[in-house]
Write an enzyme that holds these catalytic residues in place. Sequence first.
Site, PDB file in Angstrom:
ATOM      1  N   SER A   1     -68.667   6.892 119.631  1.00 14.80           N
ATOM      2  CA  SER A   1     -68.673   6.697 118.344  1.00 14.80           C
ATOM      3  C   SER A   1     -68.429   8.102 117.438  1.00 14.80           C
ATOM      4  CB  SER A   1     -70.193   6.022 117.783  1.00 14.80           C
ATOM      5  OG  SER A   1     -71.187   7.000 118.279  1.00 14.80           O
TER       6      SER A   1
ATOM      7  N   ASN B   1     -71.694  12.938 122.339  1.00 12.16           N
ATOM      8  CA  ASN B   1     -71.032  12.395 121.290  1.00 12.16           C
ATOM      9  C   ASN B   1     -70.378  14.007 120.632  1.00 12.16           C
ATOM     10  OD1 ASN B   1     -72.402  10.164 121.880  1.00 12.16           O
ATOM     11  ND2 ASN B   1     -72.801   9.554 119.887  1.00 12.16           N
TER      12      ASN B   1
ATOM     13  N   LYS C   1     -82.275   8.091 124.903  1.00 11.50           N
ATOM     14  CA  LYS C   1     -80.974   7.816 124.509  1.00 11.50           C
ATOM     15  C   LYS C   1     -80.466   8.944 123.390  1.00 11.50           C
ATOM     16  CE  LYS C   1     -77.324   5.165 123.268  1.00 11.50           C
ATOM     17  NZ  LYS C   1     -77.099   4.683 122.184  1.00 11.50           N
TER      18      LYS C   1
ATOM     19  N   VAL D   1     -71.769  -2.315 116.528  1.00  8.47           N
ATOM     20  CA  VAL D   1     -72.967  -3.052 117.101  1.00  8.47           C
ATOM     21  C   VAL D   1     -73.182  -4.208 116.582  1.00  8.47           C
ATOM     22  CG1 VAL D   1     -75.266  -2.794 117.708  1.00  8.47           C
ATOM     23  CG2 VAL D   1     -73.788  -0.986 118.177  1.00  8.47           C
ATOM     24  N   GLY D   2     -73.105  -4.171 115.441  1.00  4.54           N
ATOM     25  CA  GLY D   2     -73.405  -5.387 114.323  1.00  4.54           C
ATOM     26  C   GLY D   2     -72.478  -6.599 114.904  1.00  4.54           C
TER      27      GLY D   2
ATOM     28  N   GLY E   1     -70.781  -2.562 111.708  1.00  8.32           N
ATOM     29  CA  GLY E   1     -70.467  -1.828 112.453  1.00  8.32           C
ATOM     30  C   GLY E   1     -69.940  -2.594 113.945  1.00  8.32           C
TER      31      GLY E   1
HETATM   32  O1  PAF Z   1     -72.453   6.475 120.381  1.00  7.51           O
HETATM   33  C1  PAF Z   1     -71.908   6.092 121.327  1.00  7.51           C
HETATM   34  O2  PAF Z   1     -70.476   6.032 121.497  1.00  7.51           O
HETATM   35  C2  PAF Z   1     -72.704   5.621 122.685  1.00  7.51           C
HETATM   36  O3  PAF Z   1     -74.010   5.586 122.100  1.00  7.51           O
HETATM   37  C3  PAF Z   1     -72.395   6.327 123.849  1.00  7.51           C
HETATM   38  C4  PAF Z   1     -73.647   5.645 124.777  1.00  7.51           C
HETATM   39  C5  PAF Z   1     -72.559   7.655 123.860  1.00  7.51           C
HETATM   40  C6  PAF Z   1     -71.384   5.724 124.723  1.00  7.51           C
HETATM   41  O4  PAF Z   1     -70.074   5.954 123.969  1.00  7.51           O
END
Ligand code: PAF
Length: 298
Positions: A251, A189, A181, A12-13, A10
């Site tokens: 995301s 999101n 978070k 982040v990976g 993904g």
């Molecule tokens: O999921 C995401 O996209 C990220 O965690 C965040 C911090 C909301 C930024 O787009």
Amino acid sequence: MSSVHILGMGAVGLLFAHRLAQHQTVTLITRTPAVDNFHIIEHDQTTQLAVASTTLNTLNSKITDCLIPVKAYQLRQAIKDIAPYLSDDANLIISHNGMSDITEITPHLKPHQGLFFLTTSMGGMKPKNDTVRYTGAGLTQLGACNSVAKERQKKVFDTLFKPCITPLEWVPNISEVRWQKLCVNIAINPLSALLQCKNGELRSPKYSHQILALLNEACHIARLEGVNLTLSLELARAYNVMTLTANNHSSMAQDIKHQRQTEIDAICGFIVRQAKKQGVKAPENERIWQLVKQKERA
Ligand code: PAF
């Protein structure tokens, strides 16, 4: 040079693969051997990642350090799949949006395997399956999820992450940071996914009542769970991330756009489940959860 494996490819990976490869040997573990080369686009420059890739079946040694940045709903299966390939004293670093149940993972670990959680706001998006576009710096936080990880915190933090990830911090209470978070993800999101807008657009006053209601419920549930979150601080944190990532699509907005499963069950769904457990209601999280589920099915 130490060696680190990354399970999953993904955004982040791939971002972490690129950064970690500057100081250690990185091997990406993919489901199929289909992809040979991975790329990163940074400031409009495309670079090939200096990493190897393998499938679990073709691994030729035991894994000692493994970053597992898979979605919350993929985590349990990922840990089951990788468990036979881990060394007895391996370190596992999991990372995802939303909340997962750590107690579902620990039975698959051996007594000397360390479990860590990493959360990051480093920005990335994948324009193609083998390519990540870096969209901006963001804080990475690492913490221990079991006692073995607590003992090894310095080694893992100093050797794996410190030389190549910045800004970076070790957090003694990772559970609180995960809740923080979670609040950011609750605020950004689902609404950005439903509206298909950029994160920064959510700062418009017309969304403020919804964001306030969502975070008010989340902070209330957190306190019932013994985590002391303050609504004003969580609102400030969420709006700050909206500003820092103003031009990004979250995301979840990307998952909906590309008709992929979202992480909503581990975000608003988690709040609703915890509320039920505590005998209270979380109506705004419930409503938004259902709206995203409908959109996922559309
Ligand atoms: O999921 C995401 O996209 C990220 O965690 C965040 C911090 C909301 C930024 O787009």
